[in-house]
Motif scaffolding. Sequence first.
Motif, mmCIF file in Angstrom:
data_model
loop_
_atom_site.group_PDB
_atom_site.id
_atom_site.type_symbol
_atom_site.label_atom_id
_atom_site.label_comp_id
_atom_site.label_asym_id
_atom_site.label_seq_id
_atom_site.Cartn_x
_atom_site.Cartn_y
_atom_site.Cartn_z
ATOM 1 N N ALA A 50 50.352 34.565 44.617
ATOM 2 C CA ALA A 50 49.454 35.322 43.742
ATOM 3 C C ALA A 50 50.166 35.672 42.437
ATOM 4 O O ALA A 50 49.574 35.569 41.352
ATOM 5 N N ALA A 51 51.437 36.064 42.523
ATOM 6 C CA ALA A 51 52.210 36.387 41.325
ATOM 7 C C ALA A 51 52.352 35.162 40.425
ATOM 8 O O ALA A 51 52.222 35.257 39.198
ATOM 9 N N GLU A 52 52.595 34.013 41.027
ATOM 10 C CA GLU A 52 52.737 32.780 40.244
ATOM 11 C C GLU A 52 51.431 32.431 39.524
ATOM 12 O O GLU A 52 51.446 32.030 38.355
ATOM 13 N N HIS A 53 50.312 32.601 40.202
ATOM 14 C CA HIS A 53 49.022 32.332 39.557
ATOM 15 C C HIS A 53 48.756 33.342 38.441
ATOM 16 O O HIS A 53 48.231 32.987 37.375
ATOM 17 N N ALA A 54 49.112 34.600 38.670
ATOM 18 C CA ALA A 54 48.937 35.619 37.628
ATOM 19 C C ALA A 54 49.801 35.281 36.416
ATOM 20 O O ALA A 54 49.369 35.454 35.268
ATOM 21 N N GLU A 55 51.009 34.781 36.651
ATOM 22 C CA GLU A 55 51.880 34.377 35.542
ATOM 23 C C GLU A 55 51.277 33.204 34.772
ATOM 24 O O GLU A 55 51.332 33.168 33.537
ATOM 25 N N ASP A 75 49.052 40.551 28.860
ATOM 26 C CA ASP A 75 49.898 41.671 29.290
ATOM 27 C C ASP A 75 49.487 42.189 30.659
ATOM 28 O O ASP A 75 50.334 42.501 31.500
ATOM 29 N N ARG A 76 48.190 42.269 30.904
ATOM 30 C CA ARG A 76 47.699 42.758 32.195
ATOM 31 C C ARG A 76 48.076 41.802 33.320
ATOM 32 O O ARG A 76 48.509 42.227 34.392
ATOM 33 N N PHE A 77 47.923 40.496 33.066
ATOM 34 C CA PHE A 77 48.325 39.517 34.076
ATOM 35 C C PHE A 77 49.831 39.604 34.349
ATOM 36 O O PHE A 77 50.259 39.518 35.497
ATOM 37 N N ASP A 78 50.633 39.770 33.312
ATOM 38 C CA ASP A 78 52.083 39.897 33.485
ATOM 39 C C ASP A 78 52.441 41.114 34.331
ATOM 40 O O ASP A 78 53.302 41.038 35.209
ATOM 41 N N ARG A 79 51.779 42.239 34.062
ATOM 42 C CA ARG A 79 52.063 43.456 34.841
ATOM 43 C C ARG A 79 51.703 43.269 36.312
ATOM 44 O O ARG A 79 52.447 43.685 37.204
ATOM 45 N N VAL A 80 50.556 42.644 36.571
ATOM 46 C CA VAL A 80 50.158 42.395 37.957
ATOM 47 C C VAL A 80 51.160 41.454 38.630
ATOM 48 O O VAL A 80 51.553 41.675 39.779
ATOM 49 N N ALA A 81 51.581 40.415 37.926
ATOM 50 C CA ALA A 81 52.563 39.479 38.485
ATOM 51 C C ALA A 81 53.847 40.215 38.848
ATOM 52 O O ALA A 81 54.412 40.000 39.931
ATOM 53 N N ASP A 82 54.314 41.096 37.967
ATOM 54 C CA ASP A 82 55.525 41.880 38.246
ATOM 55 C C ASP A 82 55.333 42.765 39.474
ATOM 56 O O ASP A 82 56.219 42.862 40.329
ATOM 57 N N ARG A 91 44.879 45.776 42.087
ATOM 58 C CA ARG A 91 45.398 44.578 41.410
ATOM 59 C C ARG A 91 44.322 43.509 41.289
ATOM 60 O O ARG A 91 44.206 42.849 40.266
ATOM 61 N N ILE A 92 43.509 43.349 42.332
ATOM 62 C CA ILE A 92 42.399 42.389 42.267
ATOM 63 C C ILE A 92 41.439 42.787 41.150
ATOM 64 O O ILE A 92 40.997 41.942 40.363
ATOM 65 N N ASN A 93 41.136 44.063 41.051
ATOM 66 C CA ASN A 93 40.239 44.544 40.002
ATOM 67 C C ASN A 93 40.833 44.278 38.618
ATOM 68 O O ASN A 93 40.126 43.824 37.713
ATOM 69 N N THR A 94 42.120 44.539 38.447
ATOM 70 C CA THR A 94 42.780 44.283 37.169
ATOM 71 C C THR A 94 42.714 42.800 36.809
ATOM 72 O O THR A 94 42.414 42.442 35.664
ATOM 73 N N ILE A 95 42.978 41.944 37.778
ATOM 74 C CA ILE A 95 42.923 40.502 37.547
ATOM 75 C C ILE A 95 41.517 40.090 37.126
ATOM 76 O O ILE A 95 41.339 39.345 36.151
ATOM 77 N N ARG A 96 40.522 40.561 37.826
ATOM 78 C CA ARG A 96 39.140 40.180 37.511
ATOM 79 C C ARG A 96 38.712 40.696 36.139
ATOM 80 O O ARG A 96 38.031 39.992 35.393
ATOM 81 N N ALA A 99 42.590 32.022 41.792
ATOM 82 C CA ALA A 99 43.584 31.606 42.788
ATOM 83 C C ALA A 99 44.466 32.781 43.190
ATOM 84 O O ALA A 99 44.821 32.929 44.375
ATOM 85 N N ALA A 100 44.812 33.638 42.235
ATOM 86 C CA ALA A 100 45.607 34.831 42.547
ATOM 87 C C ALA A 100 44.821 35.758 43.467
ATOM 88 O O ALA A 100 45.355 36.263 44.468
ATOM 89 N N VAL A 101 43.548 35.968 43.161
ATOM 90 C CA VAL A 101 42.691 36.826 43.989
ATOM 91 C C VAL A 101 42.573 36.247 45.402
ATOM 92 O O VAL A 101 42.639 36.984 46.393
#
Length: 90
Positions: free
Chosen positions: A9-14, A26-33, A54-59, A75-77
Amino acid sequence: MTRTLLVEAAEHAERAADAADGEAADRFDRVADDLRAVADESRSGPDHGWMAKRINTIREAASDANDDVRGHAEAAVESISEYREDVPGV
């Protein structure tokens, strides 16, 4: 339950962050971290509420993005959701 799903999930967020711009990136980077941090911890792992945020942030970050970003975001979700299936509780 495997923490490999959180790493995926982190890799997909990155990847979504790389394909996105501005605040969304920036939001995707924070979730990945966040996902990498909990995947590396030795404690029991994140709870449902933490993952739901985190799912909500990604969406939200993917809502106005291009198809490439949305594909990585989904894919991250999916990876987080699969991990959640084995988390006790809610």
